[in-house]
Design a protein around this motif. Structure first.
Motif, mmCIF file in Angstrom:
data_model
loop_
_atom_site.group_PDB
_atom_site.id
_atom_site.type_symbol
_atom_site.label_atom_id
_atom_site.label_comp_id
_atom_site.label_asym_id
_atom_site.label_seq_id
_atom_site.Cartn_x
_atom_site.Cartn_y
_atom_site.Cartn_z
ATOM 1 N N ARG A 147 -3.648 8.307 3.505
ATOM 2 C CA ARG A 147 -3.525 6.848 3.377
ATOM 3 C C ARG A 147 -2.153 6.390 3.883
ATOM 4 O O ARG A 147 -2.052 5.390 4.590
ATOM 5 C CB ARG A 147 -3.665 6.429 1.910
ATOM 6 C CG ARG A 147 -5.060 6.499 1.359
ATOM 7 C CD ARG A 147 -5.004 6.021 -0.077
ATOM 8 N NE ARG A 147 -6.169 6.389 -0.831
ATOM 9 C CZ ARG A 147 -6.197 6.580 -2.141
ATOM 10 N NH1 ARG A 147 -5.094 6.445 -2.851
ATOM 11 N NH2 ARG A 147 -7.299 6.893 -2.771
ATOM 12 N N ARG A 178 -6.267 15.721 -3.719
ATOM 13 C CA ARG A 178 -5.873 14.332 -4.030
ATOM 14 C C ARG A 178 -4.552 13.987 -3.342
ATOM 15 O O ARG A 178 -4.366 12.871 -2.854
ATOM 16 C CB ARG A 178 -5.751 14.138 -5.538
ATOM 17 C CG ARG A 178 -7.106 14.202 -6.243
ATOM 18 C CD ARG A 178 -6.962 13.942 -7.716
ATOM 19 N NE ARG A 178 -6.776 12.531 -8.016
ATOM 20 C CZ ARG A 178 -6.363 12.068 -9.188
ATOM 21 N NH1 ARG A 178 -6.097 12.896 -10.174
ATOM 22 N NH2 ARG A 178 -6.227 10.777 -9.376
ATOM 23 N N ASP A 234 3.337 9.675 -9.848
ATOM 24 C CA ASP A 234 2.505 9.874 -11.041
ATOM 25 C C ASP A 234 2.006 11.311 -11.114
ATOM 26 O O ASP A 234 1.963 11.915 -12.198
ATOM 27 C CB ASP A 234 1.299 8.921 -11.026
ATOM 28 C CG ASP A 234 1.701 7.464 -11.206
ATOM 29 O OD1 ASP A 234 2.842 7.208 -11.636
ATOM 30 O OD2 ASP A 234 0.871 6.584 -10.910
ATOM 31 N N PHE A 235 1.619 11.869 -9.960
ATOM 32 C CA PHE A 235 1.154 13.262 -9.922
ATOM 33 C C PHE A 235 2.275 14.208 -10.356
ATOM 34 O O PHE A 235 2.048 15.180 -11.089
ATOM 35 C CB PHE A 235 0.702 13.647 -8.508
ATOM 36 C CG PHE A 235 -0.567 12.982 -8.052
ATOM 37 C CD1 PHE A 235 -1.434 12.373 -8.958
ATOM 38 C CD2 PHE A 235 -0.910 12.955 -6.708
ATOM 39 C CE1 PHE A 235 -2.612 11.759 -8.525
ATOM 40 C CE2 PHE A 235 -2.078 12.341 -6.273
ATOM 41 C CZ PHE A 235 -2.925 11.740 -7.190
ATOM 42 N N ARG A 281 -2.062 6.394 7.613
ATOM 43 C CA ARG A 281 -2.820 5.294 8.217
ATOM 44 C C ARG A 281 -2.061 3.967 8.136
ATOM 45 O O ARG A 281 -2.060 3.185 9.081
ATOM 46 C CB ARG A 281 -4.200 5.166 7.541
ATOM 47 C CG ARG A 281 -5.203 6.197 8.037
ATOM 48 C CD ARG A 281 -6.607 5.873 7.581
ATOM 49 N NE ARG A 281 -6.783 5.997 6.144
ATOM 50 C CZ ARG A 281 -6.998 7.149 5.515
ATOM 51 N NH1 ARG A 281 -7.055 8.267 6.196
ATOM 52 N NH2 ARG A 281 -7.162 7.175 4.205
ATOM 53 N N ASN A 310 3.862 1.433 -1.195
ATOM 54 C CA ASN A 310 4.469 1.445 -2.529
ATOM 55 C C ASN A 310 3.526 2.075 -3.554
ATOM 56 O O ASN A 310 3.938 2.921 -4.361
ATOM 57 C CB ASN A 310 4.799 -0.001 -2.915
ATOM 58 C CG ASN A 310 5.497 -0.106 -4.250
ATOM 59 O OD1 ASN A 310 6.516 0.515 -4.463
ATOM 60 N ND2 ASN A 310 4.931 -0.893 -5.152
ATOM 61 N N GLU A 311 2.260 1.664 -3.511
ATOM 62 C CA GLU A 311 1.296 2.202 -4.489
ATOM 63 C C GLU A 311 1.037 3.689 -4.261
ATOM 64 O O GLU A 311 0.936 4.468 -5.215
ATOM 65 C CB GLU A 311 -0.029 1.441 -4.419
ATOM 66 C CG GLU A 311 0.027 0.020 -4.922
ATOM 67 C CD GLU A 311 0.667 -0.112 -6.289
ATOM 68 O OE1 GLU A 311 0.538 0.800 -7.123
ATOM 69 O OE2 GLU A 311 1.330 -1.133 -6.517
ATOM 70 N N ASN A 312 0.935 4.076 -2.995
ATOM 71 C CA ASN A 312 0.631 5.487 -2.724
ATOM 72 C C ASN A 312 1.829 6.387 -3.000
ATOM 73 O O ASN A 312 1.664 7.499 -3.507
ATOM 74 C CB ASN A 312 0.111 5.646 -1.294
ATOM 75 C CG ASN A 312 -1.351 5.229 -1.195
ATOM 76 O OD1 ASN A 312 -2.238 5.968 -1.612
ATOM 77 N ND2 ASN A 312 -1.611 4.029 -0.698
ATOM 78 N N ALA A 330 0.834 -1.211 0.000
ATOM 79 C CA ALA A 330 0.000 0.000 0.000
ATOM 80 C C ALA A 330 0.863 1.252 0.000
ATOM 81 O O ALA A 330 0.567 2.220 -0.723
ATOM 82 C CB ALA A 330 -0.917 -0.010 1.228
ATOM 83 N N GLY A 352 3.968 5.662 -5.263
ATOM 84 C CA GLY A 352 3.972 5.659 -6.733
ATOM 85 C C GLY A 352 2.965 6.627 -7.312
ATOM 86 O O GLY A 352 3.229 7.293 -8.312
ATOM 87 N N LEU A 353 1.805 6.711 -6.655
ATOM 88 C CA LEU A 353 0.771 7.635 -7.140
ATOM 89 C C LEU A 353 1.242 9.082 -7.002
ATOM 90 O O LEU A 353 1.002 9.904 -7.896
ATOM 91 C CB LEU A 353 -0.530 7.417 -6.365
ATOM 92 C CG LEU A 353 -1.753 8.210 -6.829
ATOM 93 C CD1 LEU A 353 -2.049 7.983 -8.311
ATOM 94 C CD2 LEU A 353 -2.974 7.856 -5.990
#
Lengths: 219, 122
Positions: free
Chosen positions: A65, A58, A43-44, A68, A35-37, A33, A39-40
């Motif tokens: 996240r 966003r 991306d931004f 948390r 890693n994905e956040n 999680a 990464g996001l």
């Protein structure tokens, strides 16, 4: 081949392995999680470099996240660290709430897999002299037996209470009066664990709760 | 061509869906096996990316149900079980080429999706 859970030592090893595997799994989920956040957010940045505006709301959501998951992983590792140090001394003065919280936190994924909810309700001041490791194992044995009972939906409640010189962990039967008898708890192993944890165990006939009791004057 | 993502970690799977969308893929997500079955009853999916461990049903069990509903659907599995033995056992049991251990980089996942779908994912 002998039952791997037939002695406190073997049961302890099985418990430690089970918990370690569950914690490892949970930590991988937390890392995934994060890693994905992360990464996001990357991306931004890439989108921004291409001239697309980034919505601050966003970014704030992603930040929340991350916070948390860090908090969840921190709680998991705190409980895991306490378990790892629970064998440092044979007996220590500990708060029963920590024991209940740790078992529920460390075994959270196993509990989830059973489709049941487990709640901890604790009064302050439940400190006792016990074996922190065997007390956790004893509580897990009771909880595991209750969770293995298929078809039950009611939440299981672990209550920590102190009164008249005793401190107790009480595990609800989820409204199933015959639960403990059907699951064979307490059996010989649980009685041995009780001796190691300086406690006693019995089913409360009025409430149907499994009750583990310590003399709190030693705590 | 849509992708179905299934993982009980909502904040993981929703973020993953968002990142795939940013890469030009159409992705839906679900947090339970029941939700995935319901979604597959309403929408056609080219591929499903399934967590191996889901509450109530394993990803492998879910695959069987989804294949019955949509025989053309392809599958990639992801798992939190990190040890080599579990990885090999899982890959064999899954009967699929791609069985990935979390955390998975988005580049790796996109390349596997493209491999499975023959570069037609976007």
């Amino acid at each position: 081949m002998a039952d791997s859970r037939s002695s406190p030592a073997k049961a302890g090893l099985v418990f430690f392995g089970t918990v370690s595997a569950a914690v490892s799994h949970e930590m991988r989920n937390a890392l995934a999680a994060l890693n994905e956040n992360a990464g996001l957010l990357g991306d931004f940045v890439l989108a921004s470099a291409k001239g697309r505006p980034v919505d601050p709301a966003r970014v704030e959501t992603v930040n929340g996240r991350v916070a948390r998951f860090v908090s969840r992983a921190d709680a998991l590792l705190t409980s895991f660290s306490r378990l790892a140090h629970s064998t440092d001394q044979d007996h220590q003065v500990v708060d029963l709430r920590d024991i209940a919280d740790d078992v529920v936190t460390l075994c959270g994924r196993l509990i989830l897999a059973c489709g049941r909810e487990v709640q901890v309700a604790a009064q302050p001041g439940g400190t006792v002299n016990t074996s922190p490791f065997f007390a956790r194992l004893l509580l897990w044995r009771c909880l595991e037996a209750a969770l293995a009972d298929e078809g039950q939906q009611a939440p299981l409640v672990i209550a920590v209470a102190r009164s008249a010189g005793v401190a107790q962990i009480r595990i609800s039967s989820g409204g199933d009066e015959d639960l403990w008898q059907r699951r064979g708890i307490p059996g010989e192993l649980e009685l041995e664990l009780c001796a190691l944890a300086l406690s006693t165990i019995a089913v409360d006939r009025r409430s149907g709760e499994m009750t583990i009791t310590w003399d709190s004057r030693n705590g | 061509m849509r992708i179905l993502l299934v993982d009980d970690e909502v904040e993981l799977v929703s973020t993953l869906a968002e990142r795939l969308e940013l890469r030009g893929m159409d992705a839906d997500w679900q947090e339970t096996a029941a939700g995935a079955i319901e979604a597959a009853g309403k929408q056609s999916y080219a591929i499903a990316v399934l967590d191996v461990k889901l509450p109530g049903a394993s990803g492998l069990e879910l695959r069987v149900r989804l294949e019955q509903m949509q025989p053309e659907m392809k599958f990639i599995f992801v798992t939190g079980h990190g040890c080599e033995e579990a990885f090999e056992q899982g890959r064999e049991a899954a009967g699929c080429e791609y069985y990935l251990v979390k955390p998975v980089s988005i580049e790796l996942l996109v390349s596997k999706i493209e491999d499975v779908l023959g570069k037609k994912a976007r």
